[in-house]
Design an enzyme around this catalytic site. Structure first.
Site, PDB file in Angstrom:
ATOM      1  N   CYS A   1     -15.087 -56.648 -31.475  1.00 25.52           N
ATOM      2  CA  CYS A   1     -16.036 -55.697 -32.069  1.00 25.52           C
ATOM      3  C   CYS A   1     -15.286 -54.579 -32.796  1.00 25.52           C
ATOM      4  O   CYS A   1     -14.690 -54.826 -33.830  1.00 25.52           O
ATOM      5  CB  CYS A   1     -16.984 -55.169 -30.991  1.00 25.52           C
ATOM      6  SG  CYS A   1     -18.492 -54.462 -31.661  1.00 25.52           S
TER       7      CYS A   1
ATOM      8  N   HIS B   1     -18.851 -60.173 -27.887  1.00 26.02           N
ATOM      9  CA  HIS B   1     -18.138 -59.607 -26.740  1.00 26.02           C
ATOM     10  C   HIS B   1     -17.942 -60.632 -25.623  1.00 26.02           C
ATOM     11  O   HIS B   1     -18.791 -60.723 -24.725  1.00 26.02           O
ATOM     12  CB  HIS B   1     -18.952 -58.446 -26.161  1.00 26.02           C
ATOM     13  CG  HIS B   1     -18.905 -57.205 -26.997  1.00 26.02           C
ATOM     14  ND1 HIS B   1     -17.954 -56.227 -26.821  1.00 26.02           N
ATOM     15  CD2 HIS B   1     -19.693 -56.776 -28.016  1.00 26.02           C
ATOM     16  CE1 HIS B   1     -18.165 -55.246 -27.692  1.00 26.02           C
ATOM     17  NE2 HIS B   1     -19.215 -55.558 -28.429  1.00 26.02           N
TER      18      HIS B   1
ATOM     19  N   GLU C   1     -16.066 -60.460 -23.074  1.00 28.18           N
ATOM     20  CA  GLU C   1     -15.890 -59.819 -21.754  1.00 28.18           C
ATOM     21  C   GLU C   1     -17.230 -59.573 -21.060  1.00 28.18           C
ATOM     22  O   GLU C   1     -17.274 -59.338 -19.865  1.00 28.18           O
ATOM     23  CB  GLU C   1     -15.084 -58.518 -21.903  1.00 28.18           C
ATOM     24  CG  GLU C   1     -15.838 -57.299 -22.429  1.00 28.18           C
ATOM     25  CD  GLU C   1     -16.043 -57.280 -23.949  1.00 28.18           C
ATOM     26  OE1 GLU C   1     -15.817 -58.325 -24.591  1.00 28.18           O
ATOM     27  OE2 GLU C   1     -16.464 -56.235 -24.480  1.00 28.18           O
TER      28      GLU C   1
END
Lengths: 232, 81
Positions: free
Chosen positions: A86, A203, A205
């Site tokens: 990002c 994302h 994660e």
């Protein structure tokens, strides 16, 4: 085999990344402060999401001149693994480590949602655990994710396998209807020619544990780890 | 001392989502003869420098390094005493 996560003023996804490396991968991980001038012995650097320097001027533009970025450029040039997520992706394009640029979303709105991605190239240290054409679900949360690059560069990126993820529908078809932000060729993630630097708007994660409903993203971090071990 | 007036705009080949939205709004306000709306940034600053040529060099450098992203943007500027 240590991961490093850079914190800029305004980063806000560093703890999620830290959690995944420490508690899901069970690997050593440290934060790196943007003002540091030395880089310890890391095997992979993560540039996390957020709004470094308030996204002033352009997203990622000011972070690119943080002290530590000089060392990170050296690290990347020497073949070290760097993943920008990002805002991290925006910083990598601003700093010239990745080609192209990220503009304001086509519809001028912040987009925050789960989104299917098609894995376009599995021959990278970041995607080696996926199958080519596989559809993975990884959320996006951004205002400036509209990837752009000139046609000539795009053609050379395609040829050298630098396009890693593209926005698609649930069936894996890449079409205009499944392009959330106006990115050229539905691009969601790319890498450099040497394939040791990757940038992606989604994302991973945030989808790295089954308890959170999906662990499609953890395979990126696991792939990095596996490839780090191989290199060593 | 000079004042630099800098305009940073998107290159012609780059789509401008903001410009498009504003154009749509203008059309809905019945300004139907408007087209090619492009939005850019205006930056001004003072430069402590006696020599105009040197001041211009600095502005060029700042634009290339930070103020504009050469991948998608172009810039122009003027210097005023």
């Amino acid at each position: 085999m240590k991961f490093g996560i850079v914190i800029f003023p305004g980063s806000n996804c560093e703890r999620d990344c830290y959690h995944v490396i420490k508690n899901v991968l069970h690997q050593p991980v440290e934060y790196i402060w943007h003002a540091d001038t030395e880089l310890a012995d890391f095997s992979c650097i993560i540039l996390p999401g957020g709004f470094s320097y308030g996204d002033y001027l352009r997203a990622g533009a000011i972070a690119h001149f943080a002290n530590i970025m000089e060392k990170i450029k050296e690290f990347a040039e020497n073949g070290g693994y760097v993943i920008g997520i990002c805002n991290g992706f925006q910083i990598l394009t601003e700093s010239g480590l990745l080609p192209g640029a990220l503009q304001r979303n086509r519809d001028l709105k912040f987009i925050c949602k789960n989104i299917p991605l098609r894995v376009e190239n599995t021959k990278t240290p970041f995607t080696s655990r996926y199958q080519e054409g596989q559809v993975v679900n990884i959320p996006v949360a951004h205002m400036e994710g509209n990837y752009t690059v000139d046609k000539k560069k795009l053609a050379s990126m395609k040829k050298s396998g630098q396009i890693i993820f593209r926005y698609c529908n649930a069936e894996g078809e890449v079409d205009e209807a499944s392009n959330p932000n106006g990115s050229i060729a539905n691009i969601a993630g790319i890498c450099n020619r040497k394939k040791n630097v990757i940038g992606m708007m989604p994302h991973p994660e945030r989808v790295s544990e089954k308890e959170l409903g999906c662990d499609d993203g953890v395979h990126i971090f696991l792939a990095i780890l596996e490839n780090m071990l191989k290199v060593k | 001392m000079f004042k630099a007036k800098i305009k940073v705009t998107l290159k012609d080949a780059v789509l401008d989502p903001q410009g498009k939205a504003v154009e749509g709004a203008l059309h809905s306000l019945k300004y139907v003869h408007t087209s090619h709306v492009r939005i850019g940034k205006y930056i001004e600053m003072k430069i402590r420098e006696k020599d105009e040529k040197k001041a211009a060099e600095q502005v060029e450098e700042m634009c290339k390094k930070l103020l504009a992203n050469p991948v998608i943007e172009k810039f122009e500027y003027e210097l005023v005493k």
